[in-house]
Every structure is written in C-alpha cells, then in structure tokens.
Design a protein around this motif. Structure first.
Motif, PDB file in Angstrom:
ATOM      1  N   PHE A  79       0.831  -1.193   0.000  1.00 33.76           N
ATOM      2  CA  PHE A  79       0.000   0.000   0.000  1.00 33.76           C
ATOM      3  C   PHE A  79       0.874   1.254   0.000  1.00 33.76           C
ATOM      4  CE2 PHE A  79      -2.667  -3.257   1.821  1.00 33.76           C
ATOM      5  CZ  PHE A  79      -3.928  -2.989   1.321  1.00 33.76           C
ATOM      6  N   THR A  80       0.429   2.280  -0.731  1.00 32.91           N
ATOM      7  CA  THR A  80       1.087   3.580  -0.728  1.00 32.91           C
ATOM      8  C   THR A  80       0.071   4.647  -0.353  1.00 32.91           C
ATOM      9  OG1 THR A  80       2.620   2.923  -2.497  1.00 32.91           O
ATOM     10  CG2 THR A  80       2.355   5.285  -2.091  1.00 32.91           C
ATOM     11  N   ASN A  81       0.395   5.463   0.635  1.00 35.08           N
ATOM     12  CA  ASN A  81      -0.479   6.567   1.025  1.00 35.08           C
ATOM     13  C   ASN A  81      -0.256   7.724   0.052  1.00 35.08           C
ATOM     14  OD1 ASN A  81      -1.793   8.744   2.263  1.00 35.08           O
ATOM     15  ND2 ASN A  81      -1.371   7.970   4.314  1.00 35.08           N
ATOM     16  N   LEU A  82      -1.286   8.063  -0.710  1.00 35.23           N
ATOM     17  CA  LEU A  82      -1.182   9.104  -1.733  1.00 35.23           C
ATOM     18  C   LEU A  82      -1.436  10.500  -1.185  1.00 35.23           C
ATOM     19  CD1 LEU A  82      -3.204   7.287  -4.541  1.00 35.23           C
ATOM     20  CD2 LEU A  82      -0.724   7.422  -4.326  1.00 35.23           C
ATOM     21  N   THR A  83      -1.873  10.583   0.055  1.00 39.74           N
ATOM     22  CA  THR A  83      -2.287  11.875   0.604  1.00 39.74           C
ATOM     23  C   THR A  83      -1.480  12.312   1.817  1.00 39.74           C
ATOM     24  OG1 THR A  83      -4.001  10.701   1.857  1.00 39.74           O
ATOM     25  CG2 THR A  83      -4.644  11.686  -0.231  1.00 39.74           C
TER      26      THR A  83
END
Length: 341
Positions: A79-83
């Motif tokens: 998972f990558t946090n885009l925010t």
C-alpha cells in the motif's frame, strides 16, 4: 511525528485558468473521530485502518482506497499513502477517489473540499473556488471529460477551468447528492438524500416507479451490460429496464457493482443492526425472485464501497479497513500482512 506542509507543494502549481491554490487551514476541516493513539497506529501500519467509504481502480488495475485517514493505492504487493503530503490525514476524512481519463487523481473529503493530484503536485478546491460545498462525497467523470462532484450543496461540474453548480434552483429535488452516473444514452442520473432524478442536459426529472411514487435516499446507481439501471434506495434494491422498475430485493444497496460474469454484488443494510455483502446470481437475476447469496454479514457500516478487481476478486470497504474476497476467503488488510476471516 514529522508534519507535512501542503502549501510548499501547492504554491508551485497553478492550473491554466490562473486560479491560485488555496492553502488548507484548520478553519474548514474537522478533527475527525479518531484518538491520537488510533491515528498513530494507522500511520505506523501503512495500510488503511479507518473507515473505507469507497474503493476504485486506476488505469493499471491498481486498487484505490478512500479512507478517513488517507487515500491509498494497492499495487498487488504493498500500500502507498497518496495523501500523506497534503494534510495530516487525521483531519481530512477522505470519502471518495477517482482517476480521470488523463491519469490525474481526485480526492473527495467529508468537509475539506476536493484535492487534485497530477502525480507531482496537488491542487485544493473549496467553496472559495466555486465548489458547491466543502463536503464532496462522490466523484464522477462523464463522457465529455467533465468531473462531477456530489456535494451537500448540490452537484458541481468542473470542466477543467471553472465550476458550474446545479441545485434545487435548477431543478434538483435535493441538494445533498449521494451518487452520479451517466447512462449509455448520455442521461445523467442523480441519487440524493431526497428523491432520485435524471438530467437530459436541459432539465431535471424526478424518477418515479410505475405507481407514480419517487425513490428516496438513493446511495448507488449503476448501468449493467444490458443497459438496465440498478439502484438502491431506502426501500431496497431496484432495477429499471427503461420502461418499468422492479423491486429485486428488500436488502439495502449502499453500493452496487456488476462483475465480469454478470452477477450483481451489493453491500448494505439487512436490518438496522446488520449489514452484508451479497451476490445476486446472473442465472436468476431477471427472475421474479432472483437467487441471492449472502457472502458475509456483520455490524452496521461493516460493508461499504465495493469493486471487482482485474483478477475477479471483490474488494469492499468497512468501518475500519479494506477487505478482499477471492471467492473462498475474505482477507482483512487491517494488519500489514492481512488477516484471513
């Protein structure tokens, strides 16, 4: 915890119309419903550990997850946090996410407006820029490339330069918009907290059943491969074939998706205390009483946004995490490695 300052990024990015970025301030955001310990745990886990309202796909088939504590992308491995660079996710309460046809990402929030991300820089839209309300709970792109936002202040259409807001003054039956969908004929459908309606480009028409009664509090609308319109209202799941509407089930339909085989999947309320993930079998779908399989049930708000991934698995959000159903097992991604249940 190191603080990320959104204005450093935003000052370097303007759109072609010359509109300046608005800095996010704590006067137009809420403090959310999470304690400091919950927030720190969510950040440390690097997975969506809060309420997941919507799940979408990007052009590469990656899973996009809008959760209260951030918008994440799952590439099949991690998972990558885009925010994380926009604002402390504890204050944002993200509600929806969309990748447009140009590959840009849009993030809708509960009360902080809308964010735009082109892969390098962010842009923030609020009511000061023309958005109908800072509560933007639904995002949709029409065939012409306009981006629509379902807000608590009406339907806001963005053409790349400015907003055009549609409200009850223009014929909408209610300004609180839950869902937007354009059918194959170019008609735009709106689910609202009041009556459902459609827009033909000139006027709004309240949608009614064969008995002349409108549909209320519609949270989800899709068009299937046979061009039937499916929607869930306060009374259950319905199908409209262009002439008549048929009540398919008493089960609530907070979210609806048609899979590759033609089955209809829903999440929603069975009774005030129980929600469920349900599948309506394609072989009996158009019978008077279609066969429904309850995949899993749970507490209130345990089954929210829903998506079929490219591999055929079903992803859905809940009040605390995102989940994947592979046809046999449900994986809860609340932990780093995921938990089977």
């Amino acid at each position: 915890m190191k603080q990320a300052h959104v204005y450093v990024l935003l000052l370097v990015f303007n759109i072609s119309c010359g509109q300046n970025q608005t800095k996010t301030g704590q006067d137009n955001i809420s403090k959310g419903h999470y304690s400091e310990s919950q927030f720190r745990e969510a950040v440390a886990s690097k997975v969506p550990m809060s309420m997941v309202r919507n799940v979408k796909k990007d052009r590469d088939g990656n899973i996009l997850i809008a959760s209260y504590l951030g918008v994440f992308r799952y590439d099949g491995i991690s998972f990558t946090n885009l925010t994380s660079e926009i604002i402390s996710p504890r204050f944002a309460s993200f509600w929806d996410v969309l990748e447009d046809r140009k590959g840009n990402l849009w993030f809708g929030t509960k009360d902080s407006g809308v964010y735009y991300y082109n892969g390098k820089s962010y842009l923030h839209f609020t009511t000061k820029d023309g958005l109908g309300s800072n509560s933007a709970l639904h995002i949709y792109e029409d065939k012409a490339g306009n981006i629509w936002f379902g807000t608590k202040g009406g339907a806001s259409r963005y053409d790349g330069r400015s907003f055009r807001n549609f409200t009850t003054k223009d014929g909408l039956p209610n300004n609180d918009i839950n869902a937007i969908m354009e059918d194959k004929n170019g008609k735009l459908w709106f689910g609202t907290r009041g009556e459902a309606c459609y827009y033909d480009g000139k006027k709004f028409t309240v949608f009614k059943n064969k008995d002349g009664k409108p549909f209320y509090n519609v949270w989800s609308i899709i068009e299937d491969k046979k061009e039937n319109i499916w929607f869930g209202d306060a009374d259950g799941l319905w199908r409209y074939n262009g002439k008549t509407s048929t009540k398919v089930s008493q089960r609530g339909a907070y979210a609806i998706v048609e899979d590759k085989k033609g089955n209809i999947w829903t999440t929603g309320e069975i009774n005030p205390k129980v929600w469920a993930l349900s599948r309506y079998d394609v072989k009996s779908l158009y019978n008077q009483v279609p066969r429904v399989t309850e995949i899993k049930s749970g507490g209130r708000m345990d089954f929210l946004g829903i998506l079929e991934a490219n591999d055929g698995s079903i992803w859905f959000g809940s009040g605390s995490a995102v989940h994947r159903y592979d046809g046999k097992t449900i994986t809860n991604f609340k932990g780093n490695g995921g938990q089977k249940n």
